[in-house]
Motif scaffolding. Structure first.
Motif, PDB file in Angstrom:
ATOM      1  N   GLU A   1       0.832  -1.213   0.000  1.00 17.23           N
ATOM      2  CA  GLU A   1       0.000   0.000   0.000  1.00 17.23           C
ATOM      3  C   GLU A   1       0.862   1.256   0.000  1.00 17.23           C
ATOM      4  N   ASP A   2       2.049   1.136   0.515  1.00 17.54           N
ATOM      5  CA  ASP A   2       2.926   2.305   0.629  1.00 17.54           C
ATOM      6  C   ASP A   2       3.197   2.976  -0.708  1.00 17.54           C
TER       7      ASP A   2
ATOM      8  N   ASN B   1       1.242  -2.316   9.846  1.00 17.50           N
ATOM      9  CA  ASN B   1       0.554  -1.229   9.133  1.00 17.50           C
ATOM     10  C   ASN B   1      -0.834  -1.645   8.647  1.00 17.50           C
ATOM     11  N   ILE B   2      -1.042  -2.934   8.437  1.00 13.63           N
ATOM     12  CA  ILE B   2      -2.364  -3.360   7.943  1.00 13.63           C
ATOM     13  C   ILE B   2      -3.471  -3.039   8.947  1.00 13.63           C
TER      14      ILE B   2
ATOM     15  N   PHE C   1      -3.856   1.828   9.870  1.00 17.21           N
ATOM     16  CA  PHE C   1      -4.450   2.931   9.103  1.00 17.21           C
ATOM     17  C   PHE C   1      -5.940   2.737   8.813  1.00 17.21           C
ATOM     18  N   VAL C   2      -6.575   1.867   9.593  1.00 19.02           N
ATOM     19  CA  VAL C   2      -8.020   1.683   9.411  1.00 19.02           C
ATOM     20  C   VAL C   2      -8.746   2.946   9.861  1.00 19.02           C
ATOM     21  N   PHE C   3      -8.352   3.437  11.035  1.00 16.97           N
ATOM     22  CA  PHE C   3      -8.867   4.696  11.563  1.00 16.97           C
ATOM     23  C   PHE C   3      -7.682   5.554  11.987  1.00 16.97           C
ATOM     24  N   LYS C   4      -7.949   6.818  12.243  1.00 18.75           N
ATOM     25  CA  LYS C   4      -6.854   7.689  12.699  1.00 18.75           C
ATOM     26  C   LYS C   4      -6.264   7.110  13.986  1.00 18.75           C
TER      27      LYS C   4
ATOM     28  N   GLN D   1      -7.069  -7.492  18.034  1.00 17.97           N
ATOM     29  CA  GLN D   1      -6.946  -8.355  16.851  1.00 17.97           C
ATOM     30  C   GLN D   1      -5.525  -8.313  16.292  1.00 17.97           C
TER      31      GLN D   1
END
Lengths: 353, 324
Positions: free
Chosen positions: A116-117, A330-331, A334-337, A346
């Motif tokens: 994703e980077d 990182n997975i 970055f789902v939420f701030k 999890q």
């Protein structure tokens, strides 16, 4: 009551440099040679990068890749025609724009290598993250242009799509909103004749895609998408118009995808050798090379030097992308701030195994 | 000041638009008309058409353009006039709002508040009575808040409008003008992700949100008269959900009733039950009970009262669970 004509429209087709590299002197934009050289250099580099990525994919070093071969003039012509502060909204076919806006080839390939980077983009580059879903980017550009205007930033928004994307409702939504809002948006549709396997004539009964703009109240124009001078000129004019507050333009760039849609399909199944040969003769790079030769810019040595330089850049990019590593956590990050407690649990479970 | 929910939301939008110039309200009829429920009344006159945008009639266009606005520095507040019409925009929520931050590793974000007039019980036309919170709860990256009173509506909206992620803000239509309550005039926020204990109790935990919190109150009062002490938890947010408060309450009471207005199968109640099974199985004295809509299409107005959980069904559920 007599019948009266309430609407009449027209669509122009613009070609400046024909397939044999012959220029229409009346339309010649008379660009400085540094810019012409830049155009050629970028097209050669894009093709070298593209070919390398296909090889990488075929040898298991890259995931699914969407090649650009044949459509370089659209990506590079538009990228150079836009002001650096104009926003671009690319799809997977126009990622070379990121390089033109400052990303190295290595950074560009990080995304294609599965991280994703690759889309971690400095907003100063004025590049929106590429769209994978078909046609959603059109509305994003219209909204983006709205935000820029509200913030007092005088920038155009260039948004890309293919012929297939014009069948989506999102295409209609975006053009309709852009017309009503008089948005500073340039819609660039690369009509490369096929949406994966489905031919252009099965997408729409309209004679041209450009004419669809007329129904939304703004100009549509067709351009030879394999002629970088025509692409550059038409897009420059549309971007200026957008910045000057005169609203959107739809540009249909006629081109051909020389390779597969992505590395996941075999174009031999849905198109003929003759068709490919026809377009091979209309290659954007070949004709531009002839043109530059006529201007005394291009020589064999020039080409050799450029090829060597491009291939070194490509190799350097591959090495950099293949060496890229990021924190697997990182997975979750970055789902939420701010990570939720639940996600944190999890994440810990995921990485405790 | 006493306000109903419409007034509370309107007041909040007005205050927030004054505070933050990047906020723009957009949608069908939200400007000149002030919204079909008058929630955005007066904003057009005050902030003008650039920030109170009467858009073309297209949910997909509204949310699609809002994504571009949010990503490039605005805080759009798009309204989907009735939640039953959100499907046309759903792909933008899933493909962009929910994942923009993640797919760009934080370099782009999508701070928008989507106003979703939801719920039934107001004898509306077909497609005007849905409560579709679950279809967002399944999507990583979306926040869901669901106020149950004017006070909550104002505080949660103010919080949503300073949140950096997309917030699906549910407005229970049947509560718009159902009652007034004391709501502070000045700005305040209610944290997203924290449940509210409406009342404490010892025998049964009742979990609800939105309109069902209001409907459940009467049933709880009846149950208490019959000698059952109910702990009432109003979730306020479904994503993130306050699992800790649920767990703590179930540990205390050992019994749980979940009330929601969406259909039963795969409703959010199913997730709550699953979490209770995972964390608090050994505390349970009775099976967890769900009082929900039936697994049918929302009926037309004549028969819609059969569909929604009401006081009678909720009371029965509480008593059954307490006596189990």
């Amino acid at each position: 009551m007599p019948v009266t004509k309430v609407f009449e429209g027209k669509v122009d087709y613009i070609q400046i440099l024909d397939k044999d590299g012959k220029i229409d002197s009346a339309l010649d934009p008379k660009l400085p040679s540094e810019l012409l050289e830049k155009m050629y250099r970028y097209m050669v580099l894009a093709r070298a990068w593209d070919k390398k990525n296909l090889v990488l994919q075929r040898t298991g070093r890259m995931y699914t890749y969407a090649p650009v071969e044949g459509q370089e003039a659209i990506v590079i012509g538009s990228g150079l025609a836009a002001a650096p502060t104009d926003w671009v909204f690319p799809t997977y076919r126009e990622t070379f724009l990121y390089h033109m806006r400052g990303a190295s080839l290595g950074e560009l390939n990080v995304g294609w290598m599965g991280w994703e980077d690759g889309l971690k983009i400095d907003q100063k580059m004025c590049c929106f993250p590429l769209a994978i879903p078909i046609a959603t980017q059109f509305a994003h550009a219209v909204g983006g242009a709205y935000a820029l205007k509200l913030r007092g930033i005088n920038s155009a928004a260039l948004v890309y799509g293919g012929d297939g994307s014009t069948s989506e409702g999102d295409f209609h939504d975006a053009l309709n909103f852009a017309g009503v809002w008089n948005s500073g948006v340039v819609f660039v549709v690369s009509n490369n004749q096929f949406a994966i396997s489905v031919p252009r004539k099965w997408q729409t009964k309209s004679e041209t895609i450009a004419q669809k703009a007329l129904a939304y109240g703004f100009k549509g124009v067709q351009v030879d998408g394999n002629d970088i001078l025509a692409v550059y000129s038409v897009i420059k004019e549309a971007a200026n118009k957008a910045r000057e507050g005169h609203g959107p333009t739809l540009i249909e760039a006629i081109t051909f995808r020389m390779g597969p849609h992505t590395t996941a399909d075999d174009p031999k199944k849905y198109r003929s050798e003759e068709e490919v040969a026809y377009w091979r003769e209309r290659d954007p790079i070949t004709r531009f090379q002839i043109y530059l030769k006529g201007k005394g810019i291009w020589t064999q040595e020039y080409e050799q030097k450029l090829q060597t330089e491009c291939s070194a850049l490509v190799e350097e990019g591959v090495a950099k992308a293949e060496g890229f590593k990021a924190d697997p956590k990182n997975i979750f990050k970055f789902v939420f701030k701010d990570m939720t407690k639940d996600l944190e649990e999890q994440m810990n479970e995921c990485f405790s195994q | 000041m006493k306000m109903n929910m419409v007034e509370a939301i309107n007041r909040c939008l007005n205050q927030e638009m004054e505070r933050d110039k990047t906020i723009a309200v957009m949608g069908e009829d939200v400007g000149v008309d002030g919204g079909v429920f008058r929630v955005t009344d007066g904003l057009y006159a005050k902030y003008g058409r650039e920030r109170v945008i009467d858009t073309p009639l297209s949910e997909s266009g509204i949310i699609g353009t809002a994504v571009g606005m949010a990503a490039l520095g605005m805080r759009p507040v798009p309204e989907i006039q009735f939640q039953g019409f959100e499907y046309n925009a759903y792909h933008h929520f899933v493909q962009h709002c929910a994942r923009l931050r993640n797919r760009t590793r934080g370099s782009f974000t999508c701070p928008m508040v989507v106003r979703l007039p939801a719920t039934g019980g107001i004898k509306a036309l077909e497609h005007h009575s849905e409560s579709l919170e679950t279809i967002y709860a399944h999507i990583a990256g979306l926040k869901i808040v669901y106020p149950s009173s004017p006070y909550e509506a104002k505080g949660l909206l103010a919080a949503a409008l300073s949140d950096e992620d997309t917030v699906m803000y549910f407005e229970p239509k049947r509560l718009y003008r159902a009652f007034k309550e004391e709501v502070p005039e000045e700005r305040y926020t209610i944290p997203i992700g924290k449940a509210h204990t409406v009342k404490e109790g010892n025998d049964v935990t009742l979990i609800s949100w939105g309109a069902m919190t209001y409907i459940s109150k009467d049933a709880i009062a009846e149950a208490e008269k019959a000698g059952v002490s109910v702990e009432h938890i109003d979730l306020r947010s479904l994503a993130p959900c306050d699992w800790e408060s649920i767990s703590n309450s179930v540990k205390k009471t050992g019994r749980c009733v979940i009330v929601h207005e969406a259909v039963k199968t795969m409703g959010f109640g199913a997730e709550i039950m699953a979490r209770i099974m995972e964390k608090d199985f050994l505390s349970l004295e009775a099976p967890v009970k769900r009082i929900t809509a039936w697994d049918i299409t929302v009926p037309y107005p004549k028969l819609e009262d059969y569909y929604f959980p009401d006081k009678k069904r909720i009371l029965k559920g509480i008593i059954e669970t307490a006596k189990f």
